[in-house]
Every structure is written in structure tokens, then in C-alpha cells.
Design an enzyme around this catalytic site. Structure first.
Site, PDB file in Angstrom:
ATOM      1  N   GLN A 184       0.719  -2.611   8.842  1.00  0.00           N
ATOM      2  CA  GLN A 184      -0.207  -1.502   9.057  1.00  0.00           C
ATOM      3  C   GLN A 184       0.138  -0.358   8.112  1.00  0.00           C
ATOM      4  O   GLN A 184       0.791   0.602   8.496  1.00  0.00           O
ATOM      5  CB  GLN A 184      -0.092  -1.052  10.520  1.00  0.00           C
ATOM      6  CG  GLN A 184      -1.069  -0.002  10.927  1.00  0.00           C
ATOM      7  CD  GLN A 184      -2.452  -0.553  11.129  1.00  0.00           C
ATOM      8  OE1 GLN A 184      -2.641  -1.556  11.773  1.00  0.00           O
ATOM      9  NE2 GLN A 184      -3.428   0.120  10.560  1.00  0.00           N
ATOM     10  N   PHE A 185      -0.302  -0.453   6.855  1.00  0.00           N
ATOM     11  CA  PHE A 185       0.036   0.572   5.867  1.00  0.00           C
ATOM     12  C   PHE A 185      -0.514   1.938   6.254  1.00  0.00           C
ATOM     13  O   PHE A 185       0.010   2.974   5.848  1.00  0.00           O
ATOM     14  CB  PHE A 185      -0.420   0.174   4.462  1.00  0.00           C
ATOM     15  CG  PHE A 185      -1.882   0.340   4.210  1.00  0.00           C
ATOM     16  CD1 PHE A 185      -2.373   1.532   3.669  1.00  0.00           C
ATOM     17  CD2 PHE A 185      -2.774  -0.668   4.506  1.00  0.00           C
ATOM     18  CE1 PHE A 185      -3.722   1.693   3.428  1.00  0.00           C
ATOM     19  CE2 PHE A 185      -4.129  -0.510   4.279  1.00  0.00           C
ATOM     20  CZ  PHE A 185      -4.604   0.676   3.738  1.00  0.00           C
ATOM     21  N   THR A 186      -1.561   1.983   7.086  1.00  0.00           N
ATOM     22  CA  THR A 186      -2.142   3.270   7.459  1.00  0.00           C
ATOM     23  C   THR A 186      -1.217   4.102   8.349  1.00  0.00           C
ATOM     24  O   THR A 186      -1.452   5.302   8.527  1.00  0.00           O
ATOM     25  CB  THR A 186      -3.514   3.107   8.140  1.00  0.00           C
ATOM     26  OG1 THR A 186      -3.359   2.311   9.310  1.00  0.00           O
ATOM     27  CG2 THR A 186      -4.510   2.467   7.188  1.00  0.00           C
TER      28      THR A 186
END
Length: 161
Positions: free
Chosen positions: A89-91
């Protein structure tokens, strides 16, 4: 202190959600699904290391957030017989200080993030004693869950509260 507050320095971030069920679907096909357990969202920065992984994995396995016979959160994932799904989950690495459009400049690139993600999943699986479900790095995933409680905990490998 707010458990979802993340400091302004390199850190691996996770959001753990205690679930009664969860799944990851990619292109209409279910990639992973579990009943009782944890859905973990994982964010990685360039400066993160295997030390961050080791600390988080030990905390995850030791975390006692399942109810005992008295309805008190006193049972860990092993004793509860739960399963785990980990989704990249890069966000989670969003910077939103300036303006209204988040920046993900702090998120690790693929060459750093993929090996660390895979190591995280492998070590978690080893401690759990069974396979850990995954999403697919970089894919457009549909994540479904029933948050049990709801119980949601944020952890940061450099802000050890």
C-alpha cells in the site's frame, strides 16, 4: 498519542485490521481470502531495512487483539488460529503537507519495495506457521473486508509506542 500519526522520517508503516473475513481480487479473480485474522496494509520507504521488518513481524505475532472467553482482547493470532493477508500500500506514504493532492515521493521504488515486501511476507509466514495471503505488487486490487470490532491499529517501525 495518535497511533496513526507518522513522523517525518523513514519508516515502514502498517495498518492492521482485525477481520472476520477479507479478500483480495485482481481482474475479477480472487487472489487471496481468509476468515478470522488480520488484513495488513504495508507501506515501504527507500530507507527501510530488514530490521524494520523484524520489529514489525514480532509485534504483529505478539499482538493480543482477539477476545478471550471473557470478551477481553487478550488472545494473539497464533492462539486464535487466525490467518493473515498482506497488501502492499504505497499510499500509506502520502505526503499531504502542501496543497490538496498527495505526493508519494517518500514511497520506495519497485527495486527496494518488492524485495522488502516479499521478505516481510516470508518472515510473517514463518512466525505464523502457515502461508500468508498476498495481493499483487503494483496491481489494481479490490480489497474487501469485514472489520471485526472494529479493530484497526497503525504501526510505524521508527515510532515504537
Amino acid at each position: 498519542a495518535d497511533p496513526c500519526f507518522f513522523a517525518n522520517f523513514a519508516n515502514m508503516r502498517i495498518v492492521i485490521q482485525r477481520v472476520s473475513q477479507a479478500s483480495v481480487t485482481i481482474g475479477g479473480m480472487v487472489k487471496s481470502e481468509i476468515g478470522k485474522g488480520y488484513l495488513i496494509l504495508l507501506g515501504i520507504e527507500e530507507a527501510d531495512t530488514e530490521e524494520d521488518i523484524d520489529w514489525l513481524v514480532k509485534k504483529i505475532i505478539g499482538l493480543r487483539i482477539f477476545d478471550d472467553d471473557n470478551g477481553v482482547m487478550n488472545i494473539g493470532i497464533l492462539q486464535a488460529g487466525g490467518d493473515i493477508i498482506v497488501v502492499s500500500q504505497f499510499t500509506l506514504m502520502a505526503s499531504y503537507k502542501k496543497g490538496n493532492r498527495p505526493s508519494w515521493i517518500r514511497a520506495a521504488g519497485h527495486s527496494t519495495a518488492i524485495p522488502l515486501y516479499e521478505t516481510f511476507v516470508e518472515r510473517l509466514s514463518k512466525f505464523l506457521g502457515k502461508p500468508v495471503g498476498t495481493g499483487q505488487f503494483g496491481a489494481d486490487m479490490k480489497v474487501a473486508l469485514v472489520n471485526d470490532g472494529p479493530v484497526t491499529i497503525c504501526m510505524d517501525s521508527k515510532n515504537k509506542e
